[in-house]
Design a protein around this motif. Sequence first.
Motif, PDB file in Angstrom:
ATOM      1  N   VAL A  34       0.859  -1.178   0.000  1.00 11.14           N
ATOM      2  CA  VAL A  34       0.000   0.000   0.000  1.00 11.14           C
ATOM      3  C   VAL A  34       0.901   1.236   0.000  1.00 11.14           C
ATOM      4  CG1 VAL A  34      -1.813   1.227   1.251  1.00 11.14           C
ATOM      5  CG2 VAL A  34      -1.669  -1.259   1.385  1.00 11.14           C
ATOM      6  N   TYR A  35       0.559   2.227  -0.811  1.00 10.57           N
ATOM      7  CA  TYR A  35       1.368   3.443  -0.800  1.00 10.57           C
ATOM      8  C   TYR A  35       0.483   4.675  -0.741  1.00 10.57           C
ATOM      9  CZ  TYR A  35       0.296   4.026  -5.798  1.00 10.57           C
ATOM     10  OH  TYR A  35      -0.342   4.193  -7.000  1.00 10.57           O
ATOM     11  N   LEU A  36       1.022   5.721  -0.170  1.00  9.15           N
ATOM     12  CA  LEU A  36       0.311   6.986  -0.042  1.00  9.15           C
ATOM     13  C   LEU A  36       0.382   7.725  -1.366  1.00  9.15           C
ATOM     14  CD1 LEU A  36      -1.112   9.142   1.655  1.00  9.15           C
ATOM     15  CD2 LEU A  36       1.131   9.923   2.432  1.00  9.15           C
ATOM     16  N   ALA A  37      -0.771   7.964  -1.961  1.00 12.02           N
ATOM     17  CA  ALA A  37      -0.828   8.542  -3.312  1.00 12.02           C
ATOM     18  C   ALA A  37      -1.092  10.048  -3.250  1.00 12.02           C
ATOM     19  CB  ALA A  37      -1.911   7.833  -4.117  1.00 12.02           C
ATOM     20  N   GLU A  38      -0.232  10.774  -2.522  1.00  8.82           N
ATOM     21  CA  GLU A  38      -0.442  12.210  -2.337  1.00  8.82           C
ATOM     22  C   GLU A  38      -0.472  12.965  -3.661  1.00  8.82           C
ATOM     23  OE1 GLU A  38       2.055  14.252   0.354  1.00  8.82           O
ATOM     24  OE2 GLU A  38       1.382  13.155   2.125  1.00  8.82           O
ATOM     25  N   ASP A  39       0.509  12.690  -4.516  1.00  9.44           N
ATOM     26  CA  ASP A  39       0.591  13.426  -5.781  1.00  9.44           C
ATOM     27  C   ASP A  39      -0.650  13.208  -6.639  1.00  9.44           C
ATOM     28  OD1 ASP A  39       3.055  14.351  -5.030  1.00  9.44           O
ATOM     29  OD2 ASP A  39       4.182  12.865  -6.169  1.00  9.44           O
ATOM     30  N   GLN A  40      -1.167  11.968  -6.617  1.00  5.16           N
ATOM     31  CA  GLN A  40      -2.328  11.649  -7.446  1.00  5.16           C
ATOM     32  C   GLN A  40      -3.604  12.324  -6.957  1.00  5.16           C
ATOM     33  OE1 GLN A  40       0.032   9.556  -6.498  1.00  5.16           O
ATOM     34  NE2 GLN A  40       0.234   7.775  -7.839  1.00  5.16           N
ATOM     35  N   ILE A  41      -3.720  12.521  -5.625  1.00 11.01           N
ATOM     36  CA  ILE A  41      -4.984  13.068  -5.122  1.00 11.01           C
ATOM     37  C   ILE A  41      -4.975  14.588  -4.957  1.00 11.01           C
ATOM     38  CG2 ILE A  41      -5.584  10.931  -3.931  1.00 11.01           C
ATOM     39  CD1 ILE A  41      -4.919  12.420  -1.289  1.00 11.01           C
ATOM     40  N   PRO A  51      -4.841  16.963  -7.209  1.00  9.86           N
ATOM     41  CA  PRO A  51      -5.837  17.591  -8.097  1.00  9.86           C
ATOM     42  C   PRO A  51      -7.272  17.368  -7.619  1.00  9.86           C
ATOM     43  CG  PRO A  51      -4.188  16.400  -9.375  1.00  9.86           C
ATOM     44  CD  PRO A  51      -3.984  16.017  -7.942  1.00  9.86           C
ATOM     45  N   ASP A  52      -7.551  16.176  -7.059  1.00 14.42           N
ATOM     46  CA  ASP A  52      -8.894  15.881  -6.552  1.00 14.42           C
ATOM     47  C   ASP A  52      -9.243  16.786  -5.369  1.00 14.42           C
ATOM     48  OD1 ASP A  52      -9.194  13.866  -8.417  1.00 14.42           O
ATOM     49  OD2 ASP A  52      -8.468  12.303  -7.064  1.00 14.42           O
ATOM     50  N   THR A  80      -9.932  20.249  -6.703  1.00 13.81           N
ATOM     51  CA  THR A  80     -11.249  20.284  -7.355  1.00 13.81           C
ATOM     52  C   THR A  80     -12.367  20.339  -6.326  1.00 13.81           C
ATOM     53  OG1 THR A  80     -10.446  19.046  -9.270  1.00 13.81           O
ATOM     54  CG2 THR A  80     -12.819  19.023  -8.876  1.00 13.81           C
ATOM     55  N   PHE A  81     -12.263  19.492  -5.291  1.00  7.82           N
ATOM     56  CA  PHE A  81     -13.303  19.468  -4.262  1.00  7.82           C
ATOM     57  C   PHE A  81     -13.362  20.791  -3.506  1.00  7.82           C
ATOM     58  CE2 PHE A  81     -14.205  18.763   0.302  1.00  7.82           C
ATOM     59  CZ  PHE A  81     -15.566  18.502   0.192  1.00  7.82           C
ATOM     60  N   ALA A  82     -12.199  21.328  -3.133  1.00  8.52           N
ATOM     61  CA  ALA A  82     -12.161  22.578  -2.372  1.00  8.52           C
ATOM     62  C   ALA A  82     -12.753  23.732  -3.185  1.00  8.52           C
ATOM     63  CB  ALA A  82     -10.729  22.909  -1.971  1.00  8.52           C
ATOM     64  N   GLY A  83     -12.584  23.668  -4.500  1.00  7.31           N
ATOM     65  CA  GLY A  83     -13.080  24.748  -5.345  1.00  7.31           C
ATOM     66  C   GLY A  83     -14.528  24.576  -5.766  1.00  7.31           C
TER      67      GLY A  83
END
Length: 272
Positions: free
Chosen positions: A41-48, A50-51, A54-57
Amino acid sequence: MGKGLNGKRIAIGGSRKTEEITRLIEKQGGTAVVRSLQGTVYLAEDQIEPDVRTFAGQKADWVIFTTGIGTETLLSVSEKIGLKEEFLAAVHEAKIGCRGYKTYAALKKLGITPHASDEDGTTRGLIRSLERFDFKDKKVMIQLHGEKAPVLTQFLEKNGAEVFPVLPYQHILPERETVDKLLGELLNGEVDAVCFTTAIQVRSLFDYAKEKGSTKELQQAFEKQVLAAAVGKVTAEAIRDEGVKRVLAPDIERMGAMIIELSRYYESLTLS
């Protein structure tokens, strides 16, 4: 206490604490074989990132959190990219769904009380709580943990929601050779039981079986000759979602309790 696993060959689907589980199985007289169905399992910080932006905006009508660590990770990432206040504001403006006591505790720290939550720690329990709400044309962000939640997603989409999944943690797939070997052992009756410790292990096995066109054979193997043992409710739910009705799970969600329950099950068969 007897040794109910005498003569039994038990497959371990996990990748962590396999030596510990092996000792527990051997202590009950069984033979353990490790067939890891779960990659790292790895922490996908870079991938999320943008998500999160998007959610914050753009915000959402609903936010559904499914794990405590995933909830905390989203908050951490939002802080890292300078959008913590916007992220929290978007969460507070939305209706909140929650699965699991750790998730509930993480939300409580943020002063958030969910509008819907499970009563039993399962996705189906959460769905039952969500059934009274209208999701037509609602935008729903779901925080997942390394895997998709097909039952929850299907429920929301069927009720008209636009689903926006975010996966803070992601899994690397297990070795195909290992999954192939276990599938062969199960179909050939070479294993008496499989110990599943996470839902992702269940998905990995059945996804591979689907790929090989062996889903029905695998379901029949679990119903007739191989016992599926789950460490807890969420894992047991994942097994049932794959069409397997015969599932063993302990009341206490611990590996040791799972092995003892498995041993007692086989002991009861010899006594009946």
